[in-house]
Design an enzyme around this catalytic site. Structure first.
Site, mmCIF file in Angstrom:
data_model
loop_
_atom_site.group_PDB
_atom_site.id
_atom_site.type_symbol
_atom_site.label_atom_id
_atom_site.label_comp_id
_atom_site.label_asym_id
_atom_site.label_seq_id
_atom_site.Cartn_x
_atom_site.Cartn_y
_atom_site.Cartn_z
ATOM 1 N N ASP A 35 40.177 91.603 43.390
ATOM 2 C CA ASP A 35 40.718 90.522 42.605
ATOM 3 C C ASP A 35 41.960 90.712 42.034
ATOM 4 O OD1 ASP A 35 39.110 87.563 41.613
ATOM 5 O OD2 ASP A 35 40.996 88.087 40.680
ATOM 6 N N ILE A 36 42.824 89.797 42.168
ATOM 7 C CA ILE A 36 44.190 90.135 41.303
ATOM 8 C C ILE A 36 44.225 89.956 39.817
ATOM 9 C CG2 ILE A 36 45.137 87.686 41.431
ATOM 10 C CD1 ILE A 36 47.635 88.693 42.666
ATOM 11 N N ASN A 97 31.372 80.561 43.146
ATOM 12 C CA ASN A 97 31.534 79.154 42.462
ATOM 13 C C ASN A 97 31.958 78.347 43.764
ATOM 14 O OD1 ASN A 97 31.681 80.447 40.046
ATOM 15 N ND2 ASN A 97 33.728 81.191 40.307
ATOM 16 N N VAL A 106 39.652 78.702 44.560
ATOM 17 C CA VAL A 106 40.299 78.868 45.909
ATOM 18 C C VAL A 106 39.485 78.276 47.005
ATOM 19 C CG1 VAL A 106 41.108 80.458 47.720
ATOM 20 C CG2 VAL A 106 41.532 80.726 45.322
ATOM 21 N N HIS A 110 33.989 82.361 49.079
ATOM 22 C CA HIS A 110 33.996 83.903 48.621
ATOM 23 C C HIS A 110 32.802 84.159 47.550
ATOM 24 C CE1 HIS A 110 36.741 81.591 45.953
ATOM 25 N NE2 HIS A 110 36.028 82.483 44.864
ATOM 26 N N HIS A 112 32.333 87.144 44.543
ATOM 27 C CA HIS A 112 32.954 87.920 43.501
ATOM 28 C C HIS A 112 31.609 89.056 43.584
ATOM 29 C CE1 HIS A 112 35.547 85.222 41.571
ATOM 30 N NE2 HIS A 112 35.077 84.311 41.938
HETATM 31 P P1 AMP Z 1 37.183 81.089 42.194
HETATM 32 O O1 AMP Z 1 37.570 80.517 40.842
HETATM 33 O O2 AMP Z 1 35.844 81.544 42.396
HETATM 34 O O3 AMP Z 1 37.767 80.305 43.164
HETATM 35 O O4 AMP Z 1 37.954 82.382 42.154
HETATM 36 C C1 AMP Z 1 39.072 82.697 42.787
HETATM 37 C C2 AMP Z 1 39.577 84.128 42.366
HETATM 38 O O5 AMP Z 1 40.480 84.476 43.424
HETATM 39 C C3 AMP Z 1 40.117 84.181 40.989
HETATM 40 O O6 AMP Z 1 39.076 85.588 40.693
HETATM 41 C C4 AMP Z 1 41.603 84.781 41.261
HETATM 42 O O7 AMP Z 1 41.807 85.839 40.205
HETATM 43 C C5 AMP Z 1 41.505 85.417 42.860
HETATM 44 N N1 AMP Z 1 42.748 85.441 43.273
HETATM 45 C C6 AMP Z 1 43.529 84.367 43.524
HETATM 46 N N2 AMP Z 1 44.670 84.797 44.272
HETATM 47 C C7 AMP Z 1 44.425 85.880 44.607
HETATM 48 C C8 AMP Z 1 45.099 87.138 45.332
HETATM 49 N N3 AMP Z 1 46.511 86.526 46.021
HETATM 50 N N4 AMP Z 1 44.476 88.375 45.685
HETATM 51 C C9 AMP Z 1 43.429 88.410 45.130
HETATM 52 N N5 AMP Z 1 42.518 87.603 44.390
HETATM 53 C C10 AMP Z 1 43.307 86.524 44.106
#
Ligand code: AMP
Length: 128
Positions: A35-36, A97, A106, A110, A112
């Site tokens: 995760d970024i 989520n 996103v 996915h 986590h």
């Molecule tokens: P969610 O709220 O479950 O949709 O989580 C999306 C996750 O994607 C968040 O924890 C972000 O930090 C992560 N994220 C967004 N862009 C990137 C990226 N380019 N590379 C890795 N993680 C990302």
């Protein structure tokens, strides 16, 4: 009304190679990357390569092969991170989520995988 998959979401761009990622694992049907904006010392996202929006969508439309690959990939990530309590690791939490109430940012399914510290209660107790 059903919501259609957004081909321009960030994870779709990562899968197409248009954006970089810090890859942890790649299989025929799944990709795992860090995760970024990690919320714990270990924070990896596991995504299917197919165009699925959330867990329910994946469970309804993915093939058995995709599902098996995904479940195996999540387990493999846990092992690679060294956080499996059955092997002496400290433990971990899986989070997925979905939608507005789930706080999904996103719109590509996915999971986590989070660990590396005591994570506390699963949800804040306020506003129940
Ligand atoms: P969610 O709220 O479950 O949709 O989580 C999306 C996750 O994607 C968040 O924890 C972000 O930090 C992560 N994220 C967004 N862009 C990137 C990226 N380019 N590379 C890795 N993680 C990302």
């Amino acid at each position: 009304m059903s919501i259609s998959y957004d081909q321009d979401n960030i994870f779709a761009k990562i899968l197409r190679g248009e954006l970089p990622c810090d890859k942890v694992l790649e299989t025929d049907h799944s990709l795992a990357f860090r995760d970024i904006a990690p919320l714990a010392p270990d924070h990896v996202l596991v995504i299917p390569k197919g165009a699925y929006i959330c867990f329910e969508h994946f469970s309804k439309e993915a093939s058995v092969e995709e599902m098996a690959d995904f479940v195996h990939s999540v387990g493999e990530v846990v092992r690679l991170m060294g956080i499996d309590p059955g092997s002496g690791g400290g433990g971990y939490r899986l989070i997925s989520n979905a939608g507005m109430d789930g706080g999904q940012e996103v719109p590509h399914f996915h999971v986590h995988v989070v660990g590396g510290r005591r994570l506390g209660p699963i949800l804040a107790a306020t506003n129940a």
